[in-house]
Design a protein around this motif. Structure first.
Motif, PDB file in Angstrom:
ATOM      1  N   THR A 261       0.877  -1.066   0.019  1.00  0.00           N
ATOM      2  CA  THR A 261      -0.009  -0.022  -0.056  1.00  0.00           C
ATOM      3  C   THR A 261       0.740   1.380   0.052  1.00  0.00           C
ATOM      4  O   THR A 261       0.576   2.186  -0.982  1.00  0.00           O
ATOM      5  N   GLU A 262       1.904   1.385   0.976  1.00  0.00           N
ATOM      6  CA  GLU A 262       2.665   2.418   1.073  1.00  0.00           C
ATOM      7  C   GLU A 262       3.670   2.863  -0.049  1.00  0.00           C
ATOM      8  O   GLU A 262       4.038   3.866  -0.502  1.00  0.00           O
ATOM      9  N   VAL A 263       4.116   1.660  -0.835  1.00  0.00           N
ATOM     10  CA  VAL A 263       5.295   1.876  -1.678  1.00  0.00           C
ATOM     11  C   VAL A 263       4.908   1.304  -3.224  1.00  0.00           C
ATOM     12  O   VAL A 263       4.861   2.441  -3.996  1.00  0.00           O
ATOM     13  N   LEU A 264       4.414   0.286  -3.210  1.00  0.00           N
ATOM     14  CA  LEU A 264       4.034  -0.175  -4.589  1.00  0.00           C
ATOM     15  C   LEU A 264       2.714   0.465  -5.296  1.00  0.00           C
ATOM     16  O   LEU A 264       2.780   0.768  -6.457  1.00  0.00           O
ATOM     17  N   LYS A 265       1.946   1.046  -4.336  1.00  0.00           N
ATOM     18  CA  LYS A 265       0.633   1.696  -5.032  1.00  0.00           C
ATOM     19  C   LYS A 265       0.832   3.166  -4.777  1.00  0.00           C
ATOM     20  O   LYS A 265      -0.215   3.962  -4.744  1.00  0.00           O
ATOM     21  N   ALA A 266       1.892   3.800  -4.431  1.00  0.00           N
ATOM     22  CA  ALA A 266       2.209   4.982  -4.307  1.00  0.00           C
ATOM     23  C   ALA A 266       2.118   5.798  -5.590  1.00  0.00           C
ATOM     24  O   ALA A 266       2.450   5.432  -6.507  1.00  0.00           O
ATOM     25  N   GLU A 267       1.407   7.040  -5.471  1.00  0.00           N
ATOM     26  CA  GLU A 267       1.462   7.773  -6.548  1.00  0.00           C
ATOM     27  C   GLU A 267       2.703   8.328  -7.097  1.00  0.00           C
ATOM     28  O   GLU A 267       2.775   8.825  -8.382  1.00  0.00           O
ATOM     29  N   GLN A 268       3.581   8.528  -6.362  1.00  0.00           N
ATOM     30  CA  GLN A 268       4.933   9.086  -6.823  1.00  0.00           C
ATOM     31  C   GLN A 268       6.188   8.317  -6.173  1.00  0.00           C
ATOM     32  O   GLN A 268       5.899   7.122  -5.747  1.00  0.00           O
TER      33      GLN A 268
ATOM     34  N   TYR B 243      12.739  16.877  -0.908  1.00  0.00           N
ATOM     35  CA  TYR B 243      11.988  16.320  -2.071  1.00  0.00           C
ATOM     36  C   TYR B 243      10.477  16.062  -1.828  1.00  0.00           C
ATOM     37  O   TYR B 243       9.716  15.164  -2.738  1.00  0.00           O
ATOM     38  N   GLY B 244       9.811  16.467  -0.480  1.00  0.00           N
ATOM     39  CA  GLY B 244       8.632  16.013   0.122  1.00  0.00           C
ATOM     40  C   GLY B 244       7.396  16.283  -1.272  1.00  0.00           C
ATOM     41  O   GLY B 244       6.410  15.656  -1.015  1.00  0.00           O
ATOM     42  N   ASP B 245       7.626  17.071  -1.941  1.00  0.00           N
ATOM     43  CA  ASP B 245       6.556  17.448  -2.862  1.00  0.00           C
ATOM     44  C   ASP B 245       6.428  16.215  -4.103  1.00  0.00           C
ATOM     45  O   ASP B 245       5.264  16.323  -4.935  1.00  0.00           O
ATOM     46  N   ARG B 246       7.617  15.524  -4.193  1.00  0.00           N
ATOM     47  CA  ARG B 246       7.576  14.806  -5.306  1.00  0.00           C
ATOM     48  C   ARG B 246       8.140  13.260  -5.412  1.00  0.00           C
ATOM     49  O   ARG B 246       8.483  12.539  -5.914  1.00  0.00           O
ATOM     50  N   LEU B 247       8.424  13.295  -3.855  1.00  0.00           N
ATOM     51  CA  LEU B 247       8.916  11.963  -3.272  1.00  0.00           C
ATOM     52  C   LEU B 247       8.412  11.499  -2.063  1.00  0.00           C
ATOM     53  O   LEU B 247       8.307  12.401  -1.049  1.00  0.00           O
ATOM     54  N   LYS B 248       8.164  10.302  -1.824  1.00  0.00           N
ATOM     55  CA  LYS B 248       7.649   9.672  -0.431  1.00  0.00           C
ATOM     56  C   LYS B 248       8.899   8.770   0.148  1.00  0.00           C
ATOM     57  O   LYS B 248       9.619   8.282  -0.605  1.00  0.00           O
TER      58      LYS B 248
ATOM     59  N   GLN C  76       9.286   3.061  -7.806  1.00  0.00           N
ATOM     60  CA  GLN C  76       8.118   3.828  -8.590  1.00  0.00           C
ATOM     61  C   GLN C  76       7.485   2.498  -9.099  1.00  0.00           C
ATOM     62  O   GLN C  76       7.761   1.871 -10.031  1.00  0.00           O
ATOM     63  N   GLY C  77       6.149   2.427  -8.437  1.00  0.00           N
ATOM     64  CA  GLY C  77       5.442   1.399  -8.846  1.00  0.00           C
ATOM     65  C   GLY C  77       6.023  -0.089  -8.530  1.00  0.00           C
ATOM     66  O   GLY C  77       6.448  -0.276  -7.372  1.00  0.00           O
ATOM     67  N   GLU C  78       6.256  -0.761  -9.377  1.00  0.00           N
ATOM     68  CA  GLU C  78       6.819  -1.956  -9.198  1.00  0.00           C
ATOM     69  C   GLU C  78       8.218  -1.849  -9.594  1.00  0.00           C
ATOM     70  O   GLU C  78       8.999  -2.831  -9.755  1.00  0.00           O
ATOM     71  N   LYS C  79       8.583  -0.841 -10.306  1.00  0.00           N
ATOM     72  CA  LYS C  79      10.021  -0.836 -10.725  1.00  0.00           C
ATOM     73  C   LYS C  79      11.007  -0.118  -9.658  1.00  0.00           C
ATOM     74  O   LYS C  79      10.803   0.854  -9.219  1.00  0.00           O
TER      75      LYS C  79
ATOM     76  N   ASP D 262      17.979  13.481  -7.459  1.00  0.00           N
ATOM     77  CA  ASP D 262      17.920  14.553  -8.776  1.00  0.00           C
ATOM     78  C   ASP D 262      17.858  13.800 -10.198  1.00  0.00           C
ATOM     79  O   ASP D 262      16.979  14.059 -11.077  1.00  0.00           O
ATOM     80  N   THR D 263      18.788  12.919 -10.438  1.00  0.00           N
ATOM     81  CA  THR D 263      18.860  12.068 -11.676  1.00  0.00           C
ATOM     82  C   THR D 263      17.570  11.408 -12.147  1.00  0.00           C
ATOM     83  O   THR D 263      17.123  11.552 -13.084  1.00  0.00           O
ATOM     84  N   HIS D 264      16.884  10.818 -10.919  1.00  0.00           N
ATOM     85  CA  HIS D 264      15.545   9.797 -10.994  1.00  0.00           C
ATOM     86  C   HIS D 264      14.347  10.780 -11.224  1.00  0.00           C
ATOM     87  O   HIS D 264      13.437  10.681 -11.972  1.00  0.00           O
ATOM     88  N   LEU D 265      14.272  11.958 -10.335  1.00  0.00           N
ATOM     89  CA  LEU D 265      13.362  12.553 -10.067  1.00  0.00           C
ATOM     90  C   LEU D 265      12.803  13.533 -11.555  1.00  0.00           C
ATOM     91  O   LEU D 265      11.853  14.043 -11.679  1.00  0.00           O
ATOM     92  N   ASN D 266      13.994  14.324 -11.927  1.00  0.00           N
ATOM     93  CA  ASN D 266      14.080  15.138 -12.947  1.00  0.00           C
ATOM     94  C   ASN D 266      13.814  14.342 -14.396  1.00  0.00           C
ATOM     95  O   ASN D 266      13.361  15.108 -15.191  1.00  0.00           O
ATOM     96  N   SER D 267      13.906  13.039 -14.350  1.00  0.00           N
ATOM     97  CA  SER D 267      13.608  12.408 -15.558  1.00  0.00           C
ATOM     98  C   SER D 267      12.264  11.835 -15.825  1.00  0.00           C
ATOM     99  O   SER D 267      11.900  11.287 -16.762  1.00  0.00           O
ATOM    100  N   ASN D 268      11.625  12.161 -14.746  1.00  0.00           N
ATOM    101  CA  ASN D 268      10.291  11.490 -14.444  1.00  0.00           C
ATOM    102  C   ASN D 268       9.204  12.645 -15.347  1.00  0.00           C
ATOM    103  O   ASN D 268       9.332  13.845 -15.140  1.00  0.00           O
TER     104      ASN D 268
END
Length: 111
Positions: free
Chosen positions: A15-22, A50-55, A83-86, A105-111
């Protein structure tokens, strides 16, 4: 959205990780782990920055063997960016603030 670090268990992982929206930064740690104590301020900084785009969640390794085994955590502290199952990124051992922020930064800016 909370900008803190959430402590979760195996039962909450889906619930907290695999189904998270971010993306989710999973911090594997142990109470007996000295290096983990060094990582805690860096993990808290990541959650705040990074709280606005990362849990950010913490999983204690000893009481949560299912998640530890699934993500092949062999030493603590360990980080998994999911992110999701990845699985986007993985580290084990202490990493500094600059390295962690660069990884995010590398991963969040590429999404």
């Amino acid at each position: 959205m909370s900008k803190g670090v959430t402590i979760i268990t195996d039962a909450e992982f889906e619930t907290e990780v695999l189904k998270a929206e971010q993306p989710v930064l999973v911090y594997f740690w142990a109470s007996w782990c000295g290096p983990c104590q060094l990582m805690s301020p860096v993990i808290n900084l990541a959650a705040t920055t990074y709280g606005d785009r990362l849990k950010v969640v913490k999983v204690e390794v000893d009481p949560n063997p299912i998640t530890v085994k699934h993500y092949q955590v062999e030493g603590v502290p360990a980080l998994r960016l999911i992110q999701g199952e990845k699985l986007l990124a993985s580290t084990e051992g202490v990493i500094g603030k600059d390295k962690l922020l660069s990884l995010l930064d590398t991963h969040l800016n590429s999404n």
